[in-house]
Design a protein around this motif. Structure first.
Motif, PDB file in Angstrom:
ATOM      1  N   LYS A   1       0.863  -6.046  -6.089  1.00 32.73           N
ATOM      2  CA  LYS A   1       1.544  -6.666  -4.942  1.00 32.73           C
ATOM      3  C   LYS A   1       1.899  -8.129  -5.202  1.00 32.73           C
ATOM      4  CE  LYS A   1      -0.726  -3.656  -1.549  1.00 32.73           C
ATOM      5  NZ  LYS A   1      -1.574  -2.920  -2.485  1.00 32.73           N
TER       6      LYS A   1
ATOM      7  N   ASP B   1      -8.889   0.685   4.257  1.00 37.24           N
ATOM      8  CA  ASP B   1      -8.314   1.792   5.023  1.00 37.24           C
ATOM      9  C   ASP B   1      -9.380   2.421   5.919  1.00 37.24           C
ATOM     10  OD1 ASP B   1      -6.188   1.246   3.381  1.00 37.24           O
ATOM     11  OD2 ASP B   1      -6.439   3.021   2.114  1.00 37.24           O
TER      12      ASP B   1
ATOM     13  N   CYS C   1     -10.945  -6.555   0.591  1.00 37.01           N
ATOM     14  CA  CYS C   1     -10.436  -5.190   0.620  1.00 37.01           C
ATOM     15  C   CYS C   1     -11.422  -4.398  -0.231  1.00 37.01           C
ATOM     16  CB  CYS C   1      -8.990  -5.105   0.117  1.00 37.01           C
ATOM     17  SG  CYS C   1      -8.627  -6.035  -1.377  1.00 37.01           S
TER      18      CYS C   1
ATOM     19  N   HIS D   1      -2.946  -1.201   4.576  1.00 35.46           N
ATOM     20  CA  HIS D   1      -1.996  -0.174   4.123  1.00 35.46           C
ATOM     21  C   HIS D   1      -1.303   0.518   5.297  1.00 35.46           C
ATOM     22  CE1 HIS D   1      -4.193   0.139  -0.001  1.00 35.46           C
ATOM     23  NE2 HIS D   1      -3.169  -0.695  -0.057  1.00 35.46           N
ATOM     24  N   LYS D   2      -2.033   0.742   6.360  1.00 34.96           N
ATOM     25  CA  LYS D   2      -1.441   1.391   7.533  1.00 34.96           C
ATOM     26  C   LYS D   2      -0.433   0.461   8.213  1.00 34.96           C
ATOM     27  CE  LYS D   2      -2.731   3.310  12.051  1.00 34.96           C
ATOM     28  NZ  LYS D   2      -3.889   3.597  12.959  1.00 34.96           N
TER      29      LYS D   2
ATOM     30  N   ARG E   1      -4.726  -6.817  -1.845  1.00 34.46           N
ATOM     31  CA  ARG E   1      -4.519  -7.069  -0.428  1.00 34.46           C
ATOM     32  C   ARG E   1      -5.076  -8.438  -0.034  1.00 34.46           C
ATOM     33  NH1 ARG E   1      -6.963  -1.260   1.462  1.00 34.46           N
ATOM     34  NH2 ARG E   1      -7.930  -1.440  -0.607  1.00 34.46           N
TER      35      ARG E   1
ATOM     36  N   SER F   1       2.700  -0.268   5.792  1.00 35.53           N
ATOM     37  CA  SER F   1       3.367   0.851   5.134  1.00 35.53           C
ATOM     38  C   SER F   1       4.865   0.813   5.410  1.00 35.53           C
ATOM     39  CB  SER F   1       2.780   2.179   5.624  1.00 35.53           C
ATOM     40  OG  SER F   1       3.009   2.344   7.013  1.00 35.53           O
TER      41      SER F   1
END
Length: 436
Positions: free
Chosen positions: A303, A156, A236, A188-189, A242, A192
């Protein structure tokens, strides 16, 4: 070449190198030594378009910097990074063999994120003047082993990961290395609100390089037709959840090309989502991610519903919440002993029969006092609920009192967090010896 490959194997991936070291000085004992690779292996017979082949995944963990999640982060002085894993995807169709390698590894800077009873500890960067050295040493190792590198960072650019994200981006851009390309993709951005289609943006950035890097392929006559000239190095913050998603996408892209060249698929054919092999492929990659995650965090990967099915679901989110709670307990109250085990296994701490064992050192009294006090007042709170008093005002006042005391004790847990966490004793002993 064979000699370099042997040295690579001996120095990087053989998990019991230290344990066998005293036996290997005697050639006559070679038959009693069993080299062990610490990683994940799966071999699955598969069928696609009526043709049978073996699908193999083999992840090999670098033993030069081993440890658990919050007690082993970043790089060491030699450029080795935590959670450094090489994953090779192999397809064997008759006498045809094709393989492709992906790598993952902690952000190659000097940083830590020590457990302190909070859910997600702050990232701390240190040795700021030497961050360039850590980055360059690690990437030089990557270049020597794999050739060209695409460094894909999925962390992030805000919150607790912002500082290290900015530092990594700055160091990478200020110290360009031949054959190294840096890409930052805020996973994540971008993804989302279930926008998983945005992963296509990342694939669009690396597809051309993947085509240029190629893959290893030996045809049915035994002739080596092509070799791999570069890798994608993914990270990550943990190099797990991720990273698993992105590596799976890369693997499928390359696998499609391999199967076409081997003759399993035609040029216009695709691996259909409804096919049995698609199910096998996704589940083997999800199992691979779970295995790597268990070694580093003590729990399966997050995930994994997306890795297994290609769809992110609310049930998967709930399951991730459960696994996150498991990780919290594991990382704060059980991982110290696991880190000590790693340090003994690989020879970071070499125990002598004449020394007093550091593992016998008593813990700080606060580690017993605070949990006991919380348990007592929580029991009183529950007792007051099931045994009400004559007036509701007295009942509420006692419940409020117990609640206030419990909240105050929990705040003290944060203050004394370093003493409540299961700290690795040998890690601290090694750090003290090194400083002296």
């Amino acid at each position: 070449n064979a000699e370099y490959g042997k040295q690579w194997y001996q120095r990087r991936v053989r998990g019991n190198r230290y344990l066998l070291s005293q036996l290997e000085v005697c050639p006559e004992l070679s038959g009693y030594t069993l080299p062990i690779v610490y990683g994940v292996l799966s071999i699955t017979p598969c069928s696609l378009f009526g043709k049978s082949f073996d699908f193999i995944l083999f992840s090999r963990r670098n033993q030069n910097r081993v440890g658990v999640r919050y007690f082993c982060r970043g790089a060491d002085e030699g450029g080795h990074v935590a959670n450094n894993v090489e994953t090779e995807q192999i397809v064997r169709f008759g006498d045809h063999i094709a393989s492709h390698v992906n790598t993952r590894g902690s952000i190659p800077l000097y940083w830590s994120q020590r457990s302190n009873i909070t859910y997600k500890p702050f990232v701390k960067l240190f040795n700021q003047d030497s961050q360039k050295d850590a980055y360059v040493k690690h990437l030089q190792q990557q270049i020597a082993l794999y050739g060209k590198n695409i460094c894909v960072s999925l962390i992030d650019d805000k919150g607790k990961e912002k500082e290290i994200c900015n530092s990594f981006t700055y160091i990478a851009n200020q110290n360009p290395l031949p054959g190294v390309r840096y890409i930052h993709f805020d996973f994540h951005k971008e993804c989302s609100k279930m926008r998983w289609e945005n992963l296509g943006k990342l694939m669009d950035q690396i597809t051309e390089d993947l085509d240029k890097f190629g893959y290893f392929y030996r045809d049915g006559s035994g002739k080596t037709v092509s070799t791999q000239s570069g890798v994608v190095r993914t990270n990550c913050i943990d190099c797990l959840d991720r990273t698993n998603v992105v590596q799976g996408l890369i693997a499928k892209y390359v696998l499609t090309r391999q199967l076409r060249q081997m003759g399993v698929m035609g040029e216009g054919d695709e691996i259909l989502p409804s096919s049995q092999f698609e199910h096998v492929f996704k589940n083997r990659w999800a199992d691979n991610g779970d295995g790597i995650a268990r070694q580093y965090t003590g729990t399966p990967a997050l995930k994994s519903d997306y890795t297994r099915t290609g769809v992110r679901t609310r049930a998967g989110l709930l399951h991730d919440g459960y696994k996150s709670m498991q990780r919290y307990v594991q990382n704060n109250f059980l991982d110290g002993a696991r880190q000590d085990s790693y340090d003994l296994l690989v020879g970071n701490h070499r125990y002598s029969a004449t020394e007093e064992s550091p593992l016998a050192a008593p813990r700080h009294p606060i580690a017993l006092i605070l949990p006991t006090a919380i348990a007592i007042f929580f029991a009183l709170f529950l007792l007051k609920l099931v045994m009400p008093e004559e007036t509701w005002t007295s009942q509420l006042s006692h419940l409020a009192l117990y609640t206030g005391v419990i909240v105050a004790l929990l705040k003290q847990c944060v203050v004394w967090g370093d003493y409540l966490v299961d700290q690795p004793v040998l890690y601290l002993t090694l750090a003290k010896a090194k400083s002296e």
